[in-house]
Design an enzyme around this catalytic site. Structure first.
Site, short mmCIF file in Angstrom:
data_model
loop_
_atom_site.label_atom_id
_atom_site.label_comp_id
_atom_site.label_asym_id
_atom_site.label_seq_id
_atom_site.Cartn_x
_atom_site.Cartn_y
_atom_site.Cartn_z
N HIS A 308 41.26 38.50 42.38
CA HIS A 308 41.34 38.87 43.79
C HIS A 308 42.70 39.45 44.07
O HIS A 308 43.70 39.01 43.49
CB HIS A 308 41.10 37.64 44.68
N ASP A 366 32.28 35.62 45.14
CA ASP A 366 31.05 36.22 44.60
C ASP A 366 30.57 35.54 43.32
O ASP A 366 29.50 35.87 42.82
CB ASP A 366 31.27 37.71 44.32
N1 CMC Z 1 38.40 40.68 34.55
C1 CMC Z 1 39.35 41.01 33.64
N2 CMC Z 1 40.59 41.41 33.97
C2 CMC Z 1 40.88 41.51 35.28
C3 CMC Z 1 39.94 41.18 36.27
C4 CMC Z 1 38.67 40.76 35.87
N3 CMC Z 1 37.75 40.45 36.78
N4 CMC Z 1 40.50 41.38 37.49
C5 CMC Z 1 41.75 41.81 37.27
N5 CMC Z 1 41.99 41.89 35.93
C6 CMC Z 1 43.25 42.28 35.28
C7 CMC Z 1 43.45 43.79 35.34
O1 CMC Z 1 42.95 44.43 34.19
C8 CMC Z 1 44.94 43.90 35.46
O2 CMC Z 1 45.51 43.74 34.17
P1 CMC Z 1 46.87 44.54 33.79
O3 CMC Z 1 47.91 44.02 34.73
O4 CMC Z 1 47.09 44.17 32.38
O5 CMC Z 1 46.58 45.99 34.00
C9 CMC Z 1 45.36 42.67 36.28
O6 CMC Z 1 44.31 41.71 36.07
C10 CMC Z 1 45.48 42.93 37.77
O7 CMC Z 1 44.30 43.61 38.20
P2 CMC Z 1 44.25 44.71 39.33
O8 CMC Z 1 43.03 45.55 39.14
O9 CMC Z 1 45.57 45.42 39.39
O10 CMC Z 1 44.12 43.80 40.59
P3 CMC Z 1 43.61 44.26 42.00
O11 CMC Z 1 44.26 43.36 42.98
O12 CMC Z 1 43.82 45.72 42.22
O13 CMC Z 1 42.02 44.01 41.95
C11 CMC Z 1 39.90 43.01 42.10
C12 CMC Z 1 41.38 42.92 42.50
C13 CMC Z 1 39.12 41.99 42.89
C14 CMC Z 1 39.35 44.41 42.47
C15 CMC Z 1 39.77 42.77 40.58
O14 CMC Z 1 40.23 41.47 40.27
C16 CMC Z 1 38.33 42.95 40.08
O15 CMC Z 1 37.94 44.08 39.78
N6 CMC Z 1 37.53 41.84 39.99
C17 CMC Z 1 36.14 41.94 39.61
C18 CMC Z 1 35.31 42.37 40.82
C19 CMC Z 1 35.16 41.26 41.83
O16 CMC Z 1 34.82 40.14 41.51
N7 CMC Z 1 35.35 41.63 43.12
C20 CMC Z 1 35.15 40.71 44.24
C21 CMC Z 1 36.43 40.37 44.93
S1 CMC Z 1 36.26 39.02 46.12
C22 CMC Z 1 35.11 39.54 47.31
C23 CMC Z 1 35.41 40.82 47.98
O17 CMC Z 1 36.54 41.25 48.11
O18 CMC Z 1 34.47 41.45 48.42
#
Ligand code: CMC
Length: 431
Positions: A308, A366
């Site tokens: 998140h 989720d």
């Molecule tokens: N699985 C594996 N690695 C992950 C994941 C994951 N689910 N989420 C983040 N990472 C890693 C990512 O690869 C990155 O690594 P590095 O720093 O080495 O490049 C690091 O963690 C930070 O990730 P980010 O993409 O920069 O983080 P963000 O804040 O931009 O993204 C997120 C947040 C929710 C989009 C992301 O965690 C994700 O894609 N999660 C899976 C989708 C999900 O479950 N979404 C629902 C969120 S809660 C409900 C809602 O908001 O609607």
């Protein structure tokens, strides 16, 4: 917005700018950069808004490190346990918990707006049967502005109030109709003697040939899912609603924009993607393969339902959701549900893995919601529409707050331009 008595000093080139700072009631201070361009001739650069507060708000507060979510100050676990969705709607919309009489009046106003204009039934019929229900919802909610002209004048407080009630009341009807249409069953009209969640379940699962007996435990679980999704401060879809409405667009168009944004798998679409992933994993022995893929930089795969932007600790909604999943599966006698087994084991393995620990990746809302919705009989395509109907009150509360904000301006970010500089047009025969 309280002055923090602090000033940030920014120096670059031969300039030194003093930027005012403000303190929130709780949370980190902010630096006011609104005059930065006028005084310093520079912009800030923050793709994805990781460090930018786009507004001030009194509705929802998240402490991502503690894993805390407060609505108007009340913690989500208490609201999920002691309150119910329509009371939380009142709290989000009007700022305080209602008295008994206020709650009764609010519930009756919502209940009396549950039907949609009969003409809208035709509108549904224009969609292909195999359309994703989110596609149908974006279209139908946007089309509400063509049916409810008397509540589109955003400068009129009474019309804003009517639009808010209409959206909260009609969203379950629209989501249920999108579902019924997708499976070729007749639409089921709302029944106003039922509570909000029971009415939604009945509109989804009843057929003219056989009524649906609403199980109070399932309707309580449904209501809790709605409550857990009601608002989440300035997330992508809420910011979309705010940005769309900053131009003065009508509320139905703005909420349709929010639904479109919610659909993506990084946001609300994660509940569908998560259950599909758990099913794809299938058995506990395949979990390591998926964990390895999630960690592989060259593989775009991510563990859905994990991570998140704000929570760097357990998502407090996921904790309640997990408990609810156990209760619902127990009630339905779904023992040893393989998807639940995979989910629990996946959670355990991921939480012990250094990659997930280091990056502070915890299960989010989720992760468990799909298991409950699946057990209730919803197809995965309905998971995100259910999120959308529950989040509508959050979008509307934020929209209402924004409309009366004296600082309201059209949202208009700037950019770091990396394209060509000025060049003269070249005639086609000379290229
Ligand atoms: N699985 C594996 N690695 C992950 C994941 C994951 N689910 N989420 C983040 N990472 C890693 C990512 O690869 C990155 O690594 P590095 O720093 O080495 O490049 C690091 O963690 C930070 O990730 P980010 O993409 O920069 O983080 P963000 O804040 O931009 O993204 C997120 C947040 C929710 C989009 C992301 O965690 C994700 O894609 N999660 C899976 C989708 C999900 O479950 N979404 C629902 C969120 S809660 C409900 C809602 O908001 O609607």
């Amino acid at each position: 917005m309280a002055d923090s008595n602090k000033t940030a000093i920014l120096s670059f080139d031969d300039k030194e700018l003093r930027l005012p700072m403000y303190s929130p009631t709780v949370g980190p201070d902010v630096i006011d950069i609104r005059k930065l361009y006028a005084q310093g001739g520079v912009f800030t650069y923050d793709p994805g808004f990781t460090s930018t507060a786009s507004c001030d708000s009194t509705i929802t507060y998240i402490d991502g490190d503690k894993g805390e979510l407060l609505h108007r100050g009340y913690p989500i676990d208490q609201l999920a346990e002691k309150s119910h969705y329509l009371e939380v709607c009142y709290l989000l919309l009007y700022g305080e918990l209602p008295s008994g009489a206020e709650l009764e009046d609010f519930e009756s106003r919502v209940t009396n707006h549950t039907m949609i204009h009969e003409q809208m039934h035709m509108f549904f019929r224009g969609f292909r049967r195999d359309a994703h229900p989110m596609a149908t919802m974006v279209g139908v909610v946007g089309a509400m502005s063509a049916f409810y002209h008397d509540s589109t004048d955003i400068s009129d407080p009474w019309q804003r109030e009517v639009a808010s009630i209409r959206l909260i009341a009609k969203m379950p009807t629209i989501a249920a109709m999108a579902y019924k249409y997708s499976i070729g069953q007749p639409f089921v009209y709302p029944r106003n003697d039922l509570d909000y969640a029971s009415n939604f379940l009945r509109m989804c699962f009843s057929v003219p040939a056989e009524d649906y007996e609403v199980n109070p435990i399932l309707s309580r679980a449904m209501d809790r899912i709605f409550t857990l999704h009601a608002d989440h401060e300035q997330n992508a879809s809420t910011s979309t609603v705010r940005l769309a409405s900053s131009s003065g667009a009508n509320p139905f168009a703005c909420i349709a924009a929010g639904i479109a944004c919610l659909w993506g798998p990084a946001h609300g679409g994660a509940n569908q993607a998560c259950l599909e992933m758990l099913r794809e994993i299938g058995t506990v022995d395949r979990i390591p393969e998926y964990i390895a893929r999630a960690k592989d930089k060259d593989d775009p795969f991510r563990l859905m339902g994990f991570g998140h932007r704000v929570y760097k600790n357990f998502d407090p909604r996921a904790k309640v959701m997990k408990q609810s999943a156990d209760e619902v599966l127990d009630l339905l006698g779904i023992e040893n549900n393989p998807t639940l087994q995979v989910a629990k084991q996946l959670e355990k393995i991921a939480l012990e893995d250094p990659y997930f620990i280091e990056k502070k990746l915890y299960p989010n809302v989720d992760f468990y919601s799909g298991i409950i919705l699946d057990a209730m009989g919803f197809p995965t395509a309905m998971f995100t529409p259910i999120f959308a109907l529950a989040r509508t009150v959050g979008w509307i509360s934020q929209w209402k707050e924004m409309i009366v904000d004296p600082q309201l301006k059209i949202g208009r970010p700037r950019q770091l331009y990396m394209g060509e500089t000025y060049r003269d047009y070249v005639n086609v025969e000379d290229r």
